[in-house]
Structures are given as structure tokens and as C-alpha cells.
Scaffold this motif. Sequence first.
Motif, PDB file in Angstrom:
ATOM      1  N   GLY A 151       0.818  -1.205   0.000  1.00  0.00           N
ATOM      2  CA  GLY A 151       0.000   0.000   0.000  1.00  0.00           C
ATOM      3  C   GLY A 151       0.846   1.247   0.000  1.00  0.00           C
ATOM      4  O   GLY A 151       2.080   1.202  -0.119  1.00  0.00           O
ATOM      5  N   TYR A 152       0.158   2.386   0.135  1.00  0.00           N
ATOM      6  CA  TYR A 152       0.812   3.689   0.142  1.00  0.00           C
ATOM      7  C   TYR A 152       0.556   4.391   1.473  1.00  0.00           C
ATOM      8  O   TYR A 152      -0.536   4.284   2.039  1.00  0.00           O
ATOM      9  CB  TYR A 152       0.284   4.570  -0.994  1.00  0.00           C
ATOM     10  N   VAL A 153       1.563   5.097   1.936  1.00  0.00           N
ATOM     11  CA  VAL A 153       1.432   5.960   3.100  1.00  0.00           C
ATOM     12  C   VAL A 153       1.551   7.391   2.613  1.00  0.00           C
ATOM     13  O   VAL A 153       2.509   7.746   1.909  1.00  0.00           O
ATOM     14  CB  VAL A 153       2.514   5.661   4.150  1.00  0.00           C
ATOM     15  N   ASP A 154       0.579   8.216   2.975  1.00  0.00           N
ATOM     16  CA  ASP A 154       0.598   9.624   2.584  1.00  0.00           C
ATOM     17  C   ASP A 154       1.037  10.461   3.785  1.00  0.00           C
ATOM     18  O   ASP A 154       0.296  10.598   4.758  1.00  0.00           O
ATOM     19  CB  ASP A 154      -0.789  10.057   2.115  1.00  0.00           C
ATOM     20  N   PRO A 155       2.254  11.035   3.749  1.00  0.00           N
ATOM     21  CA  PRO A 155       2.741  11.828   4.882  1.00  0.00           C
ATOM     22  C   PRO A 155       2.257  13.282   4.869  1.00  0.00           C
ATOM     23  O   PRO A 155       2.732  14.093   5.675  1.00  0.00           O
ATOM     24  CB  PRO A 155       4.262  11.762   4.713  1.00  0.00           C
ATOM     25  N   SER A 156       1.332  13.607   3.971  1.00  0.00           N
ATOM     26  CA  SER A 156       0.810  14.972   3.927  1.00  0.00           C
ATOM     27  C   SER A 156       0.159  15.335   5.262  1.00  0.00           C
ATOM     28  O   SER A 156      -0.367  14.471   5.966  1.00  0.00           O
ATOM     29  CB  SER A 156      -0.227  15.106   2.805  1.00  0.00           C
ATOM     30  N   THR A 157       0.200  16.609   5.596  1.00  0.00           N
ATOM     31  CA  THR A 157      -0.422  17.067   6.834  1.00  0.00           C
ATOM     32  C   THR A 157      -1.665  17.888   6.516  1.00  0.00           C
ATOM     33  O   THR A 157      -1.736  18.581   5.495  1.00  0.00           O
ATOM     34  CB  THR A 157       0.548  17.919   7.660  1.00  0.00           C
ATOM     35  N   VAL A 168      -4.291  21.447   3.273  1.00  0.00           N
ATOM     36  CA  VAL A 168      -3.431  20.284   3.099  1.00  0.00           C
ATOM     37  C   VAL A 168      -2.045  20.738   2.654  1.00  0.00           C
ATOM     38  O   VAL A 168      -1.909  21.497   1.695  1.00  0.00           O
ATOM     39  CB  VAL A 168      -4.015  19.313   2.058  1.00  0.00           C
ATOM     40  N   THR A 169      -1.032  20.287   3.377  1.00  0.00           N
ATOM     41  CA  THR A 169       0.350  20.471   2.949  1.00  0.00           C
ATOM     42  C   THR A 169       0.784  19.163   2.297  1.00  0.00           C
ATOM     43  O   THR A 169       1.022  18.170   2.995  1.00  0.00           O
ATOM     44  CB  THR A 169       1.265  20.793   4.141  1.00  0.00           C
TER      45      THR A 169
END
Length: 250
Positions: A151-157, A168-169
Motif C-alpha cells: 500500500g501507500y502511506v501519505d505523509p501529507s499534513t 493540506v500540505t
Amino acid sequence: MPAAVVFENLADAASVRASSSILLAQPTLVQQVHVERRWRALNNVAWLVLDLGAETPIDTVAAMGLTATAARVRVSVADPSGAAGELFDSGQLTVDQAYLALVVLSEAPVSGRYVRIDLSNEGAPYVEAGRVCIGLRSTFAYNFDYGWSYGYVDPSTRSKTRGGQTQVTPRRPYRTIDVTFPRVTAADRYSFVETIERENALQRDVLFTTDPESDNLARDTIWGLMSETTAIVQPFIEDFTKQYRIEERR
């Protein structure tokens, strides 16, 4: 064919030269650990040559963090330019823009010294490469079991403003994989599984290919760090089990 792994990156000890580069993006950047720090050429057709210093058995070449649409890999033992490619020549390959990586596997190891990677980028002014891996892959005798995850991990804040809007950053997502090998032979354990645990652990990257016969190796290969160490377990008299959790390196 079962999964395979490269855990010793010969590219890191090689001497590197390129057809061109900009001042702050020299070709040696392909030897540092952060994929997003990239070598950049002055034009959209360029090459890298990595000199391993001596004849060395290799069967795997990968380049990650590419800004390119096509690539070619050649291996030579006598030609310092690598252009002869008398030991191996991948021919022209398309770089999948979803994964921005090149993974080339030869059927059998070749004893080469010079590895040349040609890149081209149609419709753009330059090419880039963030990380290069050259090595000899180890293939498990038995494949990982069903129940594996990818899967994917989205580190956006994300944060809420006073007005209630969500800001969203954005950050670029990275891939993760979690596999369990229910049957690891004693030969695999003592030839490379324990070496990975001892030498790589949570500190050094590995190149993990889930399907060496894939028609899209960039999709089915992950370059990254193990996110945690797990014990080698012996549930049977002769065989062992081992779990790997790997996070893609950026």
C-alpha cells in the motif's frame, strides 16, 4: 519465481562519472541515501558510468528517482565507457512514469566492471537519477505466503483554519510492503537472511522484488528500509519463517 532481494549495493563503492551535470547536482548524488537528491544532466540525453574497480559478479541494476522516459543498461568488462555492453545490454526500455524507476535483471550473473545507464527524456530539457543499486540478488527457495500487503502511506499534513476549511500540505506518498515467508530453508537462512538482519537491519536499504519475472519490475520492486526487525522463527524441524516490513525510501 519466488521473491528476490539485493542487500549489498556495489554502486556505493564505485567511481561515478556522467556525460554532464549541473554544479549542485553531481553524479555522485546517486550514491547518497536520499532518492529525492538527484544527479541532473545538462540535457535530455545523458549517461552515467559506474566503475566497480574490478570484475565483479552482478545480475541486477536499478535506478530510482528518475526524470526520464526511456533508459538502457549495459555492462562491460573492458570498455571504460560501458558502450560496448559485451556482457549485457538491456536494449531501450520505457520508464514507467507512475514509479519513476528502472529495474533490470539478467538471467545469470555476469562478471563486469563498467555499468552504463543511458537516460533520455522526451519533451523535457534534462534527465535526473536519484539512486543507483548494482548487485547480486538472492532468491528465496520458497515464496512469501498469501495474506501479504502492499500500500501507500501519505505523509501529507492537514489542518483546520479558523473558518473551518481544511488545508493540506502535500507530500509525496511512499509505498510499503509486508510479506511473510512461511518456509525459509536453512540454506537461505545462513546464506543471506541472517546477513540482511546483521548488516542491513534498520539502517541500510534493500532492493526487494516480489516477482523477478514481472513484465513491470518497477511496479513490483521496492527500494527501501525495513521498518522494523522481526525474529527468525523455527516452527518446524528443518525450516524457518521470516517476516519483512519495508518502507520505500525517498
